[in-house]
Design a protein around this motif. Structure first.
Motif, short mmCIF file in Angstrom:
data_model
loop_
_atom_site.label_atom_id
_atom_site.label_comp_id
_atom_site.label_asym_id
_atom_site.label_seq_id
_atom_site.Cartn_x
_atom_site.Cartn_y
_atom_site.Cartn_z
N LEU A 12 13.99 17.03 87.69
CA LEU A 12 12.70 17.66 87.99
C LEU A 12 12.78 18.75 87.83
O LEU A 12 14.10 19.38 88.50
N THR A 13 11.85 19.75 86.42
CA THR A 13 12.20 20.87 86.34
C THR A 13 11.40 21.85 86.99
O THR A 13 12.28 23.26 86.96
N MET A 14 10.41 21.47 88.34
CA MET A 14 10.28 22.20 89.18
C MET A 14 9.36 23.57 88.47
O MET A 14 8.95 24.55 88.58
N GLU A 15 9.12 23.18 87.46
CA GLU A 15 7.91 23.80 86.00
C GLU A 15 6.87 23.85 87.15
O GLU A 15 6.33 22.45 87.15
N GLN A 16 6.12 24.27 87.11
CA GLN A 16 4.46 24.58 87.00
C GLN A 16 3.65 23.64 86.21
O GLN A 16 4.08 23.25 85.05
N GLY A 17 2.77 21.89 86.23
CA GLY A 17 2.31 21.40 85.69
C GLY A 17 3.29 20.32 84.73
O GLY A 17 3.15 19.22 84.38
N SER A 18 4.36 20.55 85.66
CA SER A 18 5.34 19.87 84.09
C SER A 18 5.71 17.98 85.72
O SER A 18 5.42 18.61 86.82
N ALA A 19 5.65 17.27 84.64
CA ALA A 19 6.05 15.99 85.46
C ALA A 19 7.19 15.83 85.44
O ALA A 19 8.39 16.02 84.87
N LEU A 20 7.90 15.02 86.56
CA LEU A 20 9.46 14.36 86.45
C LEU A 20 9.51 13.27 85.32
O LEU A 20 8.10 13.15 84.80
N ILE A 21 10.67 13.79 84.36
CA ILE A 21 11.67 13.27 83.23
C ILE A 21 12.50 12.11 84.13
O ILE A 21 13.38 12.13 84.44
N PRO A 22 11.92 10.97 84.04
CA PRO A 22 12.77 9.47 84.80
C PRO A 22 14.02 9.47 84.05
O PRO A 22 14.80 9.28 84.98
N ASP A 23 14.23 9.77 82.76
CA ASP A 23 15.87 9.72 82.04
C ASP A 23 15.61 10.62 81.41
O ASP A 23 15.23 10.60 79.53
N GLY A 24 15.88 12.21 81.78
CA GLY A 24 15.79 13.40 80.06
C GLY A 24 17.79 13.57 79.82
O GLY A 24 18.67 13.06 80.33
N GLU A 25 17.74 14.61 79.30
CA GLU A 25 18.57 15.38 78.94
C GLU A 25 18.85 16.47 79.02
O GLU A 25 17.72 17.07 79.03
N ILE A 26 20.01 17.52 79.14
CA ILE A 26 19.93 18.34 79.57
C ILE A 26 21.00 19.10 78.60
O ILE A 26 22.33 18.64 78.84
N ILE A 27 20.79 19.70 77.90
CA ILE A 27 22.17 20.69 76.96
C ILE A 27 22.42 22.40 77.78
O ILE A 27 20.85 23.25 78.06
N ILE A 28 23.52 22.58 78.50
CA ILE A 28 23.67 23.63 78.48
C ILE A 28 24.75 24.48 77.90
O ILE A 28 25.88 24.25 77.47
N GLU A 29 24.95 25.47 77.45
CA GLU A 29 25.60 26.28 77.01
C GLU A 29 25.77 27.98 77.47
O GLU A 29 24.53 28.49 77.52
N GLY A 30 27.02 28.12 77.75
CA GLY A 30 27.37 29.01 78.26
C GLY A 30 26.87 29.41 79.85
O GLY A 30 26.97 27.99 80.76
N GLN A 31 26.29 30.09 79.88
CA GLN A 31 25.33 30.36 81.09
C GLN A 31 23.98 29.33 81.00
O GLN A 31 23.28 29.47 82.13
N TYR A 32 23.33 29.73 80.73
CA TYR A 32 22.13 28.63 80.01
C TYR A 32 22.14 27.66 79.62
O TYR A 32 22.71 26.59 78.98
N ILE A 33 20.87 27.44 79.75
CA ILE A 33 19.90 26.15 79.35
C ILE A 33 19.42 26.15 78.08
O ILE A 33 19.09 27.42 77.98
N THR A 34 19.63 25.46 77.08
CA THR A 34 19.19 25.58 75.76
C THR A 34 18.34 24.71 75.75
O THR A 34 17.16 24.22 74.86
N HIS A 35 18.38 23.16 76.74
CA HIS A 35 17.36 21.86 75.93
C HIS A 35 16.87 20.83 77.37
O HIS A 35 18.33 21.21 77.88
#
Length: 435
Positions: A12-35
């Protein structure tokens, strides 16, 4: 630089207008989200220091507690069921006069522990001995906006203001950037216009915002009206407070003109429904504020007037309270309450790269265990988060790209030491006042 992949979670990104990604992937590099993307969107050739299997979990932004007094955990349960001014003048202030810096540190440590366990990644705090709160934030790995509380009517007001300057210069941007600072004049009824003028001069000098209580009770409204012939919001407009970024706590008793000023000036509002209910301060006109375009986040206030720091409870109370206050079941729907508790809270605190889960934002992420009876059937996950979820559903907390809780195990704090220190100090403080 640590590289982490979270896979298998509903996102659930909570970006305005974005929908739930039922099966998602997140990449974190250091302090930041990169994907952030659906399953299979990350190249299998990439290497990671950690891969977190989050199947059965929901990944979402951490909660942002926009207003609290962290070290008041020491006074949790000490002075319940009293009106605000009696609570302050007869119970809270006498104990606070005895607080030592180390008491503040351990009270803040307990707050950080409680907030991490319930999924809060960022909080805004106003109190005193704020160096100790900053030390606790740094140790816990949390993100915080910190303000030295200022009482303009006190004999030591000038010294406290000078100490605020030192605190801001020493701590703003510290803890790898997780600590930001503001000036903290307590309220219009404790900080008269001549003192506020000095605060605003310092805000201009240091280029920081203002964290202040405004329009919390009817007694405050009456006092300011008698002294100045204005509402607290109108008085703050007159003195020039809103020329600076403002975090306005409570805003319970507002006229239409007050709302117009707050919106026009872009003030961030911290709504504290449970504290306002417990102290019988009133019901903030949140639906009117939102309809007018105000920026509203959620806060718990201190644990002496709530009595917890659970943002899941807070957003549920906020939604239900607006429905019954307006007699409209559609008032403050779940998605709006959830936004107030997360991404809008980050905006209220002026944090430009904190909030929605998207590339370029700081990695402040919580994983909520959906394998619970109250998450079934899954008609609407946002509604479940607001109306059914519990703090104990939070399994993992990542702040600034660092794991601070994993599988309910706190990784940055010694829980048993905190409990021991807090109990010992609280008993000494309260016992001394009662004797």
């Amino acid at each position: 630089m640590m590289k982490i992949m979270i896979r298998g979670a509903a996102v659930l990104t909570m970006e305005q207008g974005s929908a739930l990604i039922p099966d998602g992937e997140i990449i974190i590099e250091g302090q930041y989200i990169t994907h952030v993307g659906p399953a299979g969107s990350v190249s299998p050739e990439q290497n990671f220091d950690r891969v977190i299997d989050a199947r059965g979990m929901l990944a979402m932004p951490g909660f942002v507690n926009c207003h609290t007094h962290a070290s008041m955990t020491l006074l949790r349960g000490y002075a319940d069921d009293l009106p605000l001014m009696e609570w302050l003048q007869k119970k809270i202030w006498p104990v606070e006069e005895r607080l030592e810096p180390e008491d503040i540190y351990w009270g803040a440590m307990l707050s950080c522990l409680e907030m991490i366990r319930s999924g809060t990644t960022t909080f805004a705090d106003m109190y005193f001995h704020m160096d100790e709160v900053a030390r606790a934030v740094e140790k816990a790995g949390m993100r915080a906006s910190l303000s030295q509380g200022l009482i303009g009517l006190s004999p030591g007001a000038g010294e406290a203001l000078s100490n605020s300057r030192r605190f801001i210069r020493e701590w703003h941007g510290q803890a790898e950037g997780r600590i930001t600072t503001m000036l903290g004049p307590h309220a219009p009824y404790t900080c008269p216009p001549d003192f506020l003028a000095r605060v605003l001069d310092m805000a201009d000098e240091l280029k920081v915002g203002i964290h202040i209580h405004i329009a919390e009770t009817r007694a405050e409204i009456e006092e300011i009206q008698q002294k100045y012939g204005k509402t607290p919001v109108a008085l703050m407009e007159q003195v020039g407070l809103f020329n600076f970024p403002v975090l306005a706590a409570h805003c319970v008793h507002l006229t239409d003109e007050d709302i117009r000023i707050l919106v026009a000036r872009g003030a961030g509002i911290a709504h504290n429904p449970e504290s306002n209910m417990k102290l019988a301060s009133g019901i903030a006109p949140v639906t009117r504020l939102l309809a007018a375009g105000a920026l509203v986040g959620l806060g718990t206030d201190g644990a002496a007037s709530n009595n917890n720091l659970d943002m899941m409870e807070e957003m549920r109370s906020a939604a239900l309270l607006q429905k019954v206050a307006t007699m409209d079941p559609m008032a403050l729907p779940a998605q709006d309450a959830l936004a107030m508790a997360t991404v809008n809270g980050a905006r209220v605190l002026g944090l430009k790269d904190v909030g929605p889960l998207k590339p370029g934002n700081k990695a402040d992420i919580i994983l909520v265990n959906l394998d619970r009876p109250h998450f079934y059937p899954r008609h609407n996950l946002m509604a479940h988060l607001v109306y059914a979820a519990r703090a104990s559903d939070v399994e993992t907390v990542i702040i600034d790209g660092r794991l601070v809780m994993e599988n309910r195990e706190i990784l940055t704090l010694d829980e048993e030491r905190i409990y021991y220190e807090v109990q010992k100090r609280a008993e000494k403080l309260v016992g001394a006042v009662r004797s």
